[in-house]
Design a protein around this motif. Structure first.
Motif, PDB file in Angstrom:
ATOM      1  N   THR A 314      -3.850  -3.344   8.719  1.00 46.29           N
ATOM      2  CA  THR A 314      -4.357  -2.547   9.836  1.00 46.29           C
ATOM      3  C   THR A 314      -3.528  -2.783  11.093  1.00 46.29           C
ATOM      4  O   THR A 314      -3.306  -1.853  11.881  1.00 46.29           O
ATOM      5  CB  THR A 314      -5.828  -2.901  10.093  1.00 46.29           C
ATOM      6  N   ARG A 315      -3.070  -4.005  11.285  1.00 46.84           N
ATOM      7  CA  ARG A 315      -2.238  -4.302  12.452  1.00 46.84           C
ATOM      8  C   ARG A 315      -0.818  -3.764  12.296  1.00 46.84           C
ATOM      9  O   ARG A 315      -0.230  -3.261  13.269  1.00 46.84           O
ATOM     10  CB  ARG A 315      -2.178  -5.817  12.678  1.00 46.84           C
ATOM     11  N   GLU A 316      -0.261  -3.901  11.087  1.00 42.56           N
ATOM     12  CA  GLU A 316       1.134  -3.493  10.876  1.00 42.56           C
ATOM     13  C   GLU A 316       1.291  -1.989  10.705  1.00 42.56           C
ATOM     14  O   GLU A 316       2.367  -1.452  10.948  1.00 42.56           O
ATOM     15  CB  GLU A 316       1.684  -4.210   9.640  1.00 42.56           C
ATOM     16  N   LEU A 317       0.227  -1.325  10.269  1.00 41.60           N
ATOM     17  CA  LEU A 317       0.270   0.125  10.062  1.00 41.60           C
ATOM     18  C   LEU A 317      -0.822   0.776  10.907  1.00 41.60           C
ATOM     19  O   LEU A 317      -1.854   1.233  10.382  1.00 41.60           O
ATOM     20  CB  LEU A 317       0.076   0.458   8.578  1.00 41.60           C
ATOM     21  N   PRO A 318      -0.643   0.808  12.229  1.00 37.40           N
ATOM     22  CA  PRO A 318      -1.716   1.361  13.077  1.00 37.40           C
ATOM     23  C   PRO A 318      -1.919   2.859  12.894  1.00 37.40           C
ATOM     24  O   PRO A 318      -2.991   3.377  13.245  1.00 37.40           O
ATOM     25  CB  PRO A 318      -1.234   1.030  14.492  1.00 37.40           C
ATOM     26  N   HIS A 319      -0.931   3.551  12.365  1.00 37.38           N
ATOM     27  CA  HIS A 319      -1.072   4.990  12.170  1.00 37.38           C
ATOM     28  C   HIS A 319      -1.820   5.331  10.889  1.00 37.38           C
ATOM     29  O   HIS A 319      -2.032   6.518  10.594  1.00 37.38           O
ATOM     30  CB  HIS A 319       0.309   5.645  12.130  1.00 37.38           C
ATOM     31  N   LYS A 320      -2.228   4.319  10.115  1.00 35.89           N
ATOM     32  CA  LYS A 320      -3.001   4.539   8.900  1.00 35.89           C
ATOM     33  C   LYS A 320      -4.441   4.088   9.120  1.00 35.89           C
ATOM     34  O   LYS A 320      -4.683   3.023   9.697  1.00 35.89           O
ATOM     35  CB  LYS A 320      -2.400   3.751   7.722  1.00 35.89           C
ATOM     36  N   THR A 321      -5.384   4.909   8.669  1.00 34.31           N
ATOM     37  CA  THR A 321      -6.782   4.542   8.774  1.00 34.31           C
ATOM     38  C   THR A 321      -7.146   3.536   7.686  1.00 34.31           C
ATOM     39  O   THR A 321      -6.402   3.348   6.721  1.00 34.31           O
ATOM     40  CB  THR A 321      -7.675   5.780   8.659  1.00 34.31           C
ATOM     41  N   ARG A 322      -8.305   2.907   7.849  1.00 28.36           N
ATOM     42  CA  ARG A 322      -8.732   1.928   6.856  1.00 28.36           C
ATOM     43  C   ARG A 322      -8.987   2.602   5.510  1.00 28.36           C
ATOM     44  O   ARG A 322      -8.703   2.022   4.449  1.00 28.36           O
ATOM     45  CB  ARG A 322      -9.997   1.211   7.329  1.00 28.36           C
ATOM     46  N   ALA A 323      -9.508   3.834   5.538  1.00 22.40           N
ATOM     47  CA  ALA A 323      -9.745   4.556   4.280  1.00 22.40           C
ATOM     48  C   ALA A 323      -8.433   4.818   3.552  1.00 22.40           C
ATOM     49  O   ALA A 323      -8.351   4.669   2.318  1.00 22.40           O
ATOM     50  CB  ALA A 323     -10.475   5.866   4.559  1.00 22.40           C
ATOM     51  N   GLU A 324      -7.394   5.179   4.289  1.00 23.87           N
ATOM     52  CA  GLU A 324      -6.091   5.403   3.659  1.00 23.87           C
ATOM     53  C   GLU A 324      -5.518   4.107   3.090  1.00 23.87           C
ATOM     54  O   GLU A 324      -4.927   4.100   2.010  1.00 23.87           O
ATOM     55  CB  GLU A 324      -5.126   6.002   4.678  1.00 23.87           C
ATOM     56  N   ILE A 325      -5.708   3.005   3.817  1.00 16.75           N
ATOM     57  CA  ILE A 325      -5.211   1.715   3.326  1.00 16.75           C
ATOM     58  C   ILE A 325      -5.954   1.297   2.067  1.00 16.75           C
ATOM     59  O   ILE A 325      -5.346   0.799   1.104  1.00 16.75           O
ATOM     60  CB  ILE A 325      -5.342   0.653   4.434  1.00 16.75           C
ATOM     61  N   VAL A 326      -7.277   1.493   2.041  1.00 16.68           N
ATOM     62  CA  VAL A 326      -8.053   1.142   0.849  1.00 16.68           C
ATOM     63  C   VAL A 326      -7.657   2.030  -0.329  1.00 16.68           C
ATOM     64  O   VAL A 326      -7.550   1.553  -1.476  1.00 16.68           O
ATOM     65  CB  VAL A 326      -9.560   1.264   1.152  1.00 16.68           C
ATOM     66  N   ALA A 327      -7.400   3.321  -0.078  1.00 16.11           N
ATOM     67  CA  ALA A 327      -6.945   4.210  -1.150  1.00 16.11           C
ATOM     68  C   ALA A 327      -5.588   3.769  -1.688  1.00 16.11           C
ATOM     69  O   ALA A 327      -5.357   3.771  -2.913  1.00 16.11           O
ATOM     70  CB  ALA A 327      -6.883   5.649  -0.637  1.00 16.11           C
ATOM     71  N   GLN A 328      -4.689   3.374  -0.786  1.00 20.31           N
ATOM     72  CA  GLN A 328      -3.390   2.873  -1.231  1.00 20.31           C
ATOM     73  C   GLN A 328      -3.549   1.569  -2.008  1.00 20.31           C
ATOM     74  O   GLN A 328      -2.830   1.329  -3.002  1.00 20.31           O
ATOM     75  CB  GLN A 328      -2.486   2.648  -0.013  1.00 20.31           C
ATOM     76  N   GLU A 329      -4.486   0.728  -1.586  1.00 22.20           N
ATOM     77  CA  GLU A 329      -4.754  -0.507  -2.309  1.00 22.20           C
ATOM     78  C   GLU A 329      -5.244  -0.213  -3.725  1.00 22.20           C
ATOM     79  O   GLU A 329      -4.808  -0.851  -4.695  1.00 22.20           O
ATOM     80  CB  GLU A 329      -5.798  -1.328  -1.560  1.00 22.20           C
TER      81      GLU A 329
END
Length: 419
Positions: A314-329
């Motif tokens: 979340t800190r390194e990719l501020p332009h990505k939402t948490r939902a997008e990060i979880v989907a990528q995970e």
């Protein structure tokens, strides 16, 4: 019951309405006059109540401020603890990278020394070219620093001296010198802009080349050790087997083994087609690479691993939402699970193929031994037959000799009797 009847006798007469006389119940109740047993409504001290309300409000505001301070302090403490854990993880990663760099440099130096000592003439010429190229790069870097960095530092020193002289009043005509300084600064800015554009073009070209090489490495790693190589191994194909039927049936086992493992891999690939068809999880190459590198820095044995790397992402990719990060995970975990499972299965295929190769070699060796034993037995029977034939011939010759000797003895005996 008795109290209710008394109440009805006392207050039955009259109409219970807001428009009755003064002796009626409701108007007297509302007015507070002539209440039963002499009770009346007391006057309210609004000033005292307002003072109490203000006092309670001040105490509540003070407690609320205290709670907010505690909440802020707790949030800052949690933030500091998270940053401390992130620093520990990064320090471990930095140490690992430095060790890997030193190891690679040592291996490179030892390889170069080995080539210079024991390598062929072509490799020595190649190493000489590399050394010459390194010297050329060092000279180019020194020349670049002299042409770009050194003038900037010289200009900085001159500007600092000019500002000091201007502030001390040593310069009489500051306006003319200021115009000359501004013109010189603008010229230097334009020169640095051109240099930056040239360096950016070289940087983009190198990044493109590295991305192509990186994509190749990723494709090689995605194969997880290679594909299923169908067919008979060359090591088995050169083995000799005297029995053609045994050889055909045994070598057919390689085809059956490859078909079984290949069918399983195709089934898994079909099940994960929706995941594998989505390249980099729908992200661009740089963000996907950063995501993967951050996940690799947090080992599975680390406590609160998921909380830590999600906070880091979340800190390194501020332009990505948490939902997008979880989907990528989710996509990354699915691909990693597929590749790990495929790698283990390919390792099992290689192991099964090696075991089958050993069994085939043993079967061929046993077949050769059996044929050799049969050949030895045949030769032994032939030898025994020859020995028997020779013995028969000798016995026949001995018997004929004995018969001839008996015949001679009989003739001699007959001659003796006749005389």
């Amino acid at each position: 019951g008795r109290d209710l009847r008394a109440f009805l006798r006392e207050h039955r007469r009259g109409d219970f309405s807001f428009t009755g006389s003064e002796d009626e119940l409701l108007p007297r109740y509302l007015a507070g006059a002539n209440a039963p047993r002499g009770r009346k409504f007391l006057d309210v001290d609004y000033d005292r109540l307002l003072a109490v309300a203000r006092q309670q409000k001040a105490a509540g505001s003070k407690r609320l401020k205290r709670v907010q301070q505690l909440s802020k302090r707790g949030k800052e403490s949690r933030e500091a603890a998270l940053l401390k854990k992130h620093r520990e993880v990064w320090e471990k990663e930095r140490t690992r990278l430095l060790q890997a760099r030193r190891k690679s440099q040592l291996e490179l130096e030892s390889w170069r020394a080995e080539i210079l000592l024991q390598g062929s003439q072509a490799m020595k010429d190649f190493m000489a070219d590399i050394t010459e190229h390194e010297s050329s790069l060092y000279e180019d870097r020194q020349q670049f620093e002299a042409d770009t960095v050194a003038p900037i530092w010289s200009l900085r020193t001159d500007l600092k001296a000019w500002v000091d002289r201007s502030c001390s009043g040593e310069l009489e005509d500051i306006t003319s010198t200021r115009d000359a300084v501004l013109q010189e600064l603008e010229s230097v800015k334009n020169q640095q802009r051109r240099i930056q554009e040239m360096l950016q073009a070289e940087h983009d070209a190198l990044c493109l080349e590295l991305e192509q090489y990186q994509a190749k490495c990723i494709r090689d790693n995605a194969n997880d050790g290679g594909e299923i190589v169908r067919g008979i191994p060359p090591e088995v194909a050169v083995l000799e087997c005297p029995d053609a039927e045994v050889k055909r049936c045994t070598l057919n086992e390689f085809q059956l083994l490859d078909d079984r493992f290949q069918a399983t891999l195709e089934k898994w690939e079909e099940q994960h087609r929706s995941v594998l068809s989505l390249e980099d999880g729908g992200w661009n190459r740089e963000d996907a690479l950063r995501f993967s590198l951050i996940l690799e820095q947090y080992p599975p044995s680390l406590p609160d691993r998921r909380t830590l790397y999600l906070d880091r992402l979340t800190r390194e990719l501020p332009h990505k939402t948490r939902a997008e990060i979880v989907a990528q995970e989710t996509w990354h975990c699915a691909v990693a699970h597929y590749r790990s499972r495929r790698k283990v299965y390919l390792r099992g295929w290689a192991q099964a193929r090696a075991e089958l190769q050993g069994r085939v070699a043993a079967i061929f060796a046993a077949s050769r031994r059996a044929v050799g034993a049969r050949e030895i037995a045949r030769e032994e029977r032939e030898r025994q037959r020859r020995v028997c034939q020779e013995l028969y011939q000798k016995v026949s010759q001995w018997r004929e000799a004995r018969l001839e000797a008996l015949r001679v003895e009989v003739e001699l005996a007959a001659k003796v009797r006749a005389e």
